[in-house]
Design an enzyme around this catalytic site. Structure first.
Site, PDB file in Angstrom:
ATOM      1  N   ASP A   1       0.800  -0.903  -0.079  1.00  0.00           N
ATOM      2  CA  ASP A   1      -0.083  -0.018   0.018  1.00  0.00           C
ATOM      3  C   ASP A   1       0.786   1.283   0.099  1.00  0.00           C
ATOM      4  O   ASP A   1       1.968   1.257   0.607  1.00  0.00           O
ATOM      5  CB  ASP A   1      -0.822   0.132   1.287  1.00  0.00           C
ATOM      6  CG  ASP A   1      -2.112   0.958   1.153  1.00  0.00           C
ATOM      7  OD1 ASP A   1      -3.064   0.503   0.814  1.00  0.00           O
ATOM      8  OD2 ASP A   1      -1.920   2.065   1.357  1.00  0.00           O
TER       9      ASP A   1
ATOM     10  N   GLU B   1     -19.645  -3.390 -17.492  1.00  0.00           N
ATOM     11  CA  GLU B   1     -20.715  -4.040 -17.100  1.00  0.00           C
ATOM     12  C   GLU B   1     -22.306  -3.807 -17.565  1.00  0.00           C
ATOM     13  O   GLU B   1     -22.502  -2.662 -17.774  1.00  0.00           O
ATOM     14  CB  GLU B   1     -20.598  -3.910 -15.333  1.00  0.00           C
ATOM     15  CG  GLU B   1     -19.075  -4.438 -14.883  1.00  0.00           C
ATOM     16  CD  GLU B   1     -19.232  -4.078 -13.438  1.00  0.00           C
ATOM     17  OE1 GLU B   1     -20.119  -3.500 -12.707  1.00  0.00           O
ATOM     18  OE2 GLU B   1     -18.062  -4.522 -12.863  1.00  0.00           O
TER      19      GLU B   1
ATOM     20  N   HIS C   1     -20.191  -8.570 -10.135  1.00  0.00           N
ATOM     21  CA  HIS C   1     -20.259  -7.568  -9.179  1.00  0.00           C
ATOM     22  C   HIS C   1     -21.101  -7.497  -7.916  1.00  0.00           C
ATOM     23  O   HIS C   1     -21.715  -6.618  -7.533  1.00  0.00           O
ATOM     24  CB  HIS C   1     -20.250  -6.105 -10.007  1.00  0.00           C
ATOM     25  CG  HIS C   1     -19.620  -4.990  -9.319  1.00  0.00           C
ATOM     26  ND1 HIS C   1     -19.197  -3.851  -9.990  1.00  0.00           N
ATOM     27  CD2 HIS C   1     -19.362  -4.548  -8.196  1.00  0.00           C
ATOM     28  CE1 HIS C   1     -18.737  -3.023  -9.226  1.00  0.00           C
ATOM     29  NE2 HIS C   1     -18.723  -3.362  -8.025  1.00  0.00           N
TER      30      HIS C   1
ATOM     31  N   ASP D   1     -14.690 -10.323  -9.972  1.00  0.00           N
ATOM     32  CA  ASP D   1     -16.027  -9.643  -9.642  1.00  0.00           C
ATOM     33  C   ASP D   1     -16.303  -8.395 -10.266  1.00  0.00           C
ATOM     34  O   ASP D   1     -17.491  -8.108 -10.286  1.00  0.00           O
ATOM     35  CB  ASP D   1     -16.112  -9.752  -8.172  1.00  0.00           C
ATOM     36  CG  ASP D   1     -17.630  -9.368  -7.650  1.00  0.00           C
ATOM     37  OD1 ASP D   1     -18.409 -10.033  -7.952  1.00  0.00           O
ATOM     38  OD2 ASP D   1     -17.694  -8.445  -6.831  1.00  0.00           O
TER      39      ASP D   1
ATOM     40  N   ALA E   1     -11.672  -5.464  -6.807  1.00  0.00           N
ATOM     41  CA  ALA E   1     -11.322  -3.970  -6.775  1.00  0.00           C
ATOM     42  C   ALA E   1     -12.186  -3.192  -7.643  1.00  0.00           C
ATOM     43  O   ALA E   1     -13.117  -2.674  -6.973  1.00  0.00           O
ATOM     44  CB  ALA E   1      -9.822  -3.684  -7.079  1.00  0.00           C
TER      45      ALA E   1
END
Length: 308
Positions: free
Chosen positions: A174, A264, A281, A259, A234
């Site tokens: 991160d 979409e 999703h 996902d 993400a």
């Protein structure tokens, strides 16, 4: 009575509490009648007299904000703000909030579930059985795998904690690490490249690059271990879908689970592959977490409208 648009098509379906909270606080609820994501023009039409929007992922653009003269607050159900022109909202004095804690547990648990499903080929075995085929697929254990997490925000942290609790070595990257949390959990902070190259299972929990370029593309996939697993919960576009398809086709990666997609609903060529698990999703779509997000979004809206 002041009006509020509740734009997510699914809001209130798990429980009536979001609507009840608004009505108890003196707001008239304008529902999304279309059962899908609203367009700019539909938002403008429905929210024409509204002081607030409990928002989904509909486009809340400069055009929309200019048309909604009474709008004072946009309260997002969820974390992502890609659909809201945040800078323009500031110039208009429109307060924008979200629910960053709402989906944390749900997404982290799905990350674990997709990992287990991918390792043991559970969806494929299920499909075999539904076709009356008795095929004993040989999968892999989670035990002994190094789990890497790119993005150690609230969701990435919770995901790392779940895998750590199962006895895995967990590493992560991160750009703004929480050193206290790292010290308390034993999660090892590594560089972006090392997290990618050292992981047997790589999980993505990042918002994505500002320029919309892929965080994981062909070059990054080449750094991954042969037979590694890639899990993306993400954002769509964080993974180059063409590069992922190639890596799964030529067996550079053992498998993947995705996902979120660049477009979409998704119906692209990843659907053709057997060594991938695809979900539509639904990271935050756990009843308890989804209802809490809706309630939190309504509470955020009421607080803003009562105090501004």
């Amino acid at each position: 009575m002041k009006k509020v648009l509740t734009s997510p098509s699914s809001i209130g379906k798990i429980g009536p509490e979001p609507f009840q909270l608004l009505e108890e606080n003196g707001y008239e609820v304008i529902n999304n009648p279309y059962g899908r994501k609203l367009t700019e023009d539909e938002v403008i039409e429905l929210a024409s007299d509204c002081v607030g929007i409990v928002a989904g992922v509909e486009p809340l653009t400069q055009k929309v904000m200019d048309a909604l003269k009474n709008l004072r607050c946009i309260s997002r159900v969820g974390v992502g703000m890609d659909s809201v022109d945040l800078e323009y909202a500031k110039t208009k004095g429109i307060v924008v909030t979200n629910t960053p804690k709402g989906p944390t547990q749900a997404v982290a648990e799905l990350a674990l579930g997709l990992t287990m499903s991918t390792l043991r080929q559970i969806p494929q075995a299920h499909d075999d059985m539904k076709e009356r085929k008795w095929i004993k697929r040989t999968g892999n254990l989670l035990l002994g795998k190094t789990v890497g997490v790119i993005g150690l925000g609230s969701i990435g942290k919770k995901t790392a904690e779940l895998f750590k609790a199962l006895g895995n070595e967990v590493i992560g990257f991160d750009p703004y690490p929480d050193t206290e949390w790292l010290n308390n959990t034993g999660v090892k902070l590594t560089s972006f490249e090392e997290t990618i190259s050292a992981s047997n299972i790589l999980l993505l929990h990042v918002p994505g690059n500002e320029d919309k370029s892929a965080v994981i593309g062909k070059m990054e996939i080449e750094l991954m271990k042969d037979d590694a697993i890639l899990i993306n919960l993400a954002r769509g576009g964080v993974v180059d879908e063409n590069a992922l398809y190639d890596a799964l086709t030529n067996k550079k990666l053992a498998s993947a689970a995705v996902d979120v997609f660049s477009v979409e609903p998704y119906d692209g060529k990843l659907c053709e592959l057997e060594n991938i698990v695809l979900t539509p999703h639904l990271g935050s779509y756990a009843k308890e977490g989804k209802l809490q997000m809706e309630i939190d979004a309504v509470k955020n809206l009421i607080e803003v409208l009562n105090n501004h």
